[in-house]
Design an enzyme around this catalytic site. Structure first.
Site, short mmCIF file in Angstrom:
data_model
loop_
_atom_site.label_atom_id
_atom_site.label_comp_id
_atom_site.label_asym_id
_atom_site.label_seq_id
_atom_site.Cartn_x
_atom_site.Cartn_y
_atom_site.Cartn_z
CD GLU A 149 -46.10 -7.08 41.87
OE1 GLU A 149 -46.15 -8.31 41.93
OE2 GLU A 149 -46.26 -6.35 42.88
CG PHE A 150 -51.38 -4.12 42.53
CD1 PHE A 150 -52.20 -3.30 41.77
CD2 PHE A 150 -51.73 -5.45 42.68
CE1 PHE A 150 -53.35 -3.78 41.18
CE2 PHE A 150 -52.90 -5.94 42.09
CZ PHE A 150 -53.71 -5.11 41.35
CG LEU A 151 -43.56 -4.04 41.84
CD1 LEU A 151 -42.76 -2.89 41.28
CD2 LEU A 151 -42.69 -5.29 41.94
CB CYS A 261 -46.87 1.79 35.37
SG CYS A 261 -45.79 0.38 35.58
CE LYS A 264 -46.40 -0.58 30.44
NZ LYS A 264 -47.54 -1.35 30.90
CE LYS A 333 -41.86 5.24 41.82
NZ LYS A 333 -42.98 4.53 42.39
N1 LIG Z 1 -42.10 -1.26 36.49
C1 LIG Z 1 -43.14 -1.22 37.31
O1 LIG Z 1 -43.17 -0.46 38.27
C2 LIG Z 1 -44.32 -2.14 37.08
C3 LIG Z 1 -45.25 -2.31 38.12
C4 LIG Z 1 -46.33 -3.16 37.92
C5 LIG Z 1 -46.48 -3.80 36.69
N2 LIG Z 1 -45.58 -3.59 35.68
C6 LIG Z 1 -45.77 -4.32 34.42
O2 LIG Z 1 -44.88 -5.43 34.41
C7 LIG Z 1 -44.42 -5.68 33.07
C8 LIG Z 1 -42.90 -5.63 33.06
O3 LIG Z 1 -42.49 -4.31 33.39
P1 LIG Z 1 -40.97 -3.95 33.75
O4 LIG Z 1 -40.97 -2.55 34.20
O5 LIG Z 1 -40.42 -5.02 34.61
O6 LIG Z 1 -40.32 -4.06 32.30
P2 LIG Z 1 -38.77 -4.09 31.92
O7 LIG Z 1 -38.67 -3.49 30.57
O8 LIG Z 1 -37.95 -3.56 33.04
O9 LIG Z 1 -38.45 -5.66 31.84
C9 LIG Z 1 -38.98 -6.51 30.86
C10 LIG Z 1 -37.92 -7.57 30.57
O10 LIG Z 1 -38.49 -8.59 29.72
C11 LIG Z 1 -37.46 -9.06 28.86
N3 LIG Z 1 -38.07 -9.81 27.76
C12 LIG Z 1 -38.76 -9.35 26.68
N4 LIG Z 1 -39.18 -10.39 25.92
C13 LIG Z 1 -38.75 -11.51 26.52
C14 LIG Z 1 -38.89 -12.91 26.23
N5 LIG Z 1 -39.56 -13.34 25.16
N6 LIG Z 1 -38.31 -13.78 27.07
C15 LIG Z 1 -37.65 -13.37 28.16
N7 LIG Z 1 -37.49 -12.06 28.50
C16 LIG Z 1 -38.05 -11.15 27.69
C17 LIG Z 1 -36.72 -7.80 28.48
O11 LIG Z 1 -35.43 -8.09 27.99
C18 LIG Z 1 -36.70 -7.05 29.82
O12 LIG Z 1 -35.54 -7.36 30.57
C19 LIG Z 1 -45.10 -4.62 32.21
O13 LIG Z 1 -46.27 -5.17 31.67
C20 LIG Z 1 -45.43 -3.52 33.19
O14 LIG Z 1 -46.51 -2.74 32.77
C21 LIG Z 1 -44.50 -2.80 35.87
#
Ligand SMILES: NC(=O)c1ccc[n+]([C@@H]2O[C@H](COP(=O)([O-])OP(=O)(O)OC[C@H]3O[C@@H](n4cnc5c(N)ncnc54)[C@H](O)[C@@H]3O)[C@@H](O)[C@H]2O)c1
Length: 444
Positions: A149-151, A261, A264, A333
């Protein structure tokens, strides 16, 4: 199509909601009961512009629902997204316990052919691990797809609805066809779906974030050099940007990158490279420059009060004891409440250690700030309240509402008119004319 999303955080919730908006039936699942309770009550656990309205509309139409029941999430879907967190482990590598835990659970409940799509950011090779984890429990066929995901937080809905590109790492023609159908409504104008092998898809995400982090550290390094040479980074930045090979995007000096992001992902890529005996020298420097940059404002503040005030202190007194620093902006941000790895946290901790009192305001991140600092800082109801009696203002996040404030009111409220502009959003000459002492990043 029937879609489930495992993990309903920033990425999962936006993905699920946008897929429901395009007509799919989506079930968002999370292990966090309080999050799912909130969503079922109609409140949204994160701040993301436009998200609440879309969630309301799609739940009302019965296309979007929320559950903690993994079995229901797996059984009712043709496509299952994994969008759980991948936080850094002790050595900086991505911790895959949530991804692989979810994959095993998916295997347990599989009741027919499904496409398991990994949307979390994961190191190269994780696709194989996900496949093995699902297979260890599965009694039915499935395919694994990598769909990073690139959002951007703060513009997530737009980014998902009108993606620059959709990257699909997949080997199975059946899975590719299903995924192309799912994404077709989002790429109507031009075919921006890139199909590649799973490893390349996983790497594309890291390489993209590493490039963006590199741009930030590069311009910050240029700013620091400008600051000590008497050059102005803003003029230099403009002078560079007209070269089409360089461009203007993402080259703004500041107080370092933060968020969930870039920090990490850069660390994880350095670690992956190391495991494969590659020295990621550029990325290590990017990270080191960023760590240093997060301390730039604190250094300026300490220096200002050490040299400009001429106030004598006893050896035992902390350098900022008796000082009050106002802070505008806490999220990493604008347009998000996310404070993960935010430069504001590093600055506040430094100010508190130096004995200062901190009065802070952020348009939406006050709840997050309270979770981190409790009553160690004063959380002001609005930006002007934060300024009352302040010896200086530190501007940390460039929210729009901080761009054109009432400077004369600010001067009245502050004990001394000093501004540390961590995002170079103010006109230095104008502020100096108004009687402010102004410090920016890479400007004299
Ligand atoms: N936040 C961003 O801007 C962004 C953008 C692109 C990619 N990503 C990637 O996407 C992934 C998620 O990021 P995020 O910011 O949404 O994380 P987040 O911490 O906001 O959400 C992750 C969710 O997963 C849940 N979870 C954990 N284990 C679980 C399981 N076994 N079953 C069901 N739910 C479970 C947690 O309770 C949490 O609500 C990461 O790998 C991140 O690097 C994030």
């Amino acid at each position: 199509m029937k879609v489930s999303v495992i993990g309903s955080g920033y990425v999962g919730l936006v993905t699920g909601t946008c897929l429901a908006e395009s007509g799919n039936h989506v079930l968002c699942m999370d292990i966090d009961e309080s999050k799912i309770d909130m969503l079922n009550r109609g409140s949204v656990p994160i701040y993301e512009p436009g998200l609440e309205e879309l969630i309301k509309r799609n739940t009302a139409h019965g296309r979007l629902s929320f559950t903690t029941d993994m079995s229901a999430a797996v059984r009712n879907a043709d496509i299952i997204f994994i969008a759980v967190g991948t936080p850094p482990g002790e050595d900086g590598s991505a911790d895959l316990k949530y991804v692989l835990g979810a994959a095993k659970e998916i295997g347990t409940h599989l009741n027919g052919y499904k496409v398991v799509v990994n949307k979390s950011t994961v190191p190269v090779g994780t696709g194989d691990k996900v496949r093995a984890a699902v297979a260890s429990r599965a009694k039915h066929k499935f395919d694994v797809v990598s769909n990073p995901e690139f959002l951007k937080e703060g513009a997530a809905i737009d980014d998902f609805m009108k993606p620059d590109r959709v990257v699909l790492g997949a080997e199975s023609p059946r899975a590719i066809e299903i995924m192309q159908e799912l994404y077709a409504p989002f790429v109507l104008k031009n075919d921006r779906i890139l199909i590649m092998d799973i490893r390349s898809a996983e790497m594309t995400k890291y390489a993209s974030n590493a490039m963006l982090a590199t741009k930030i550290s590069f311009i910050n390094e240029m700013a620091n050099i400008c600051g000590s040479l008497g050059a102005d980074i803003d003029a230099v930045r403009r002078g560079m940007g007209f070269d089409k090979r360089i461009g203007f995007e993402f080259l703004f000096p500041g107080v370092g990158y933060g968020g969930s992001c870039f920090p990490k992902d850069v660390k994880a890529l350095v670690q992956t490279a190391k495991e494969h005996r590659v020295d990621a020298a550029v990325l290590k420097a990017v990270e080191a420059v960023n760590e240093r940059q997060k301390k730039v404002l604190l250094t300026m503040i300490l220096e200002h009060f050490r040299t400009k005030t001429g106030r004598r202190r006893t050896a035992a007194a902390k350098p900022l004891s008796g000082r009050t620093i106002a802070m505008w902006g806490l999220s990493f941000k604008p347009r998000t409440d996310d404070m993960r790895e935010a430069p504001s946290v590093v600055l506040i901790n430094g100010l508190l250690r130096a004995g200062a009192e901190v009065r802070a305001h952020d348009p939406v991140a006050m709840g997050e700030a309270y979770k981190i600092f409790r009553d160690r800082i004063f959380l002001a109801g609005d930006d002007y309240e934060a300024l009352k009696g302040a010896d200086a203002l530190a501007l940390v996040t460039e929210w729009n509402e901080f761009r054109r404030p009432d400077f004369s009111l600010m001067k009245k409220l502050m004990k001394s008119p000093v501004i540390f502009d961590g995002r170079n959003i103010y006109n230095r000459e104008e502020l100096r004319k108004l009687g402010f002492i102004y410090y920016g990043i890479g400007r004299n």
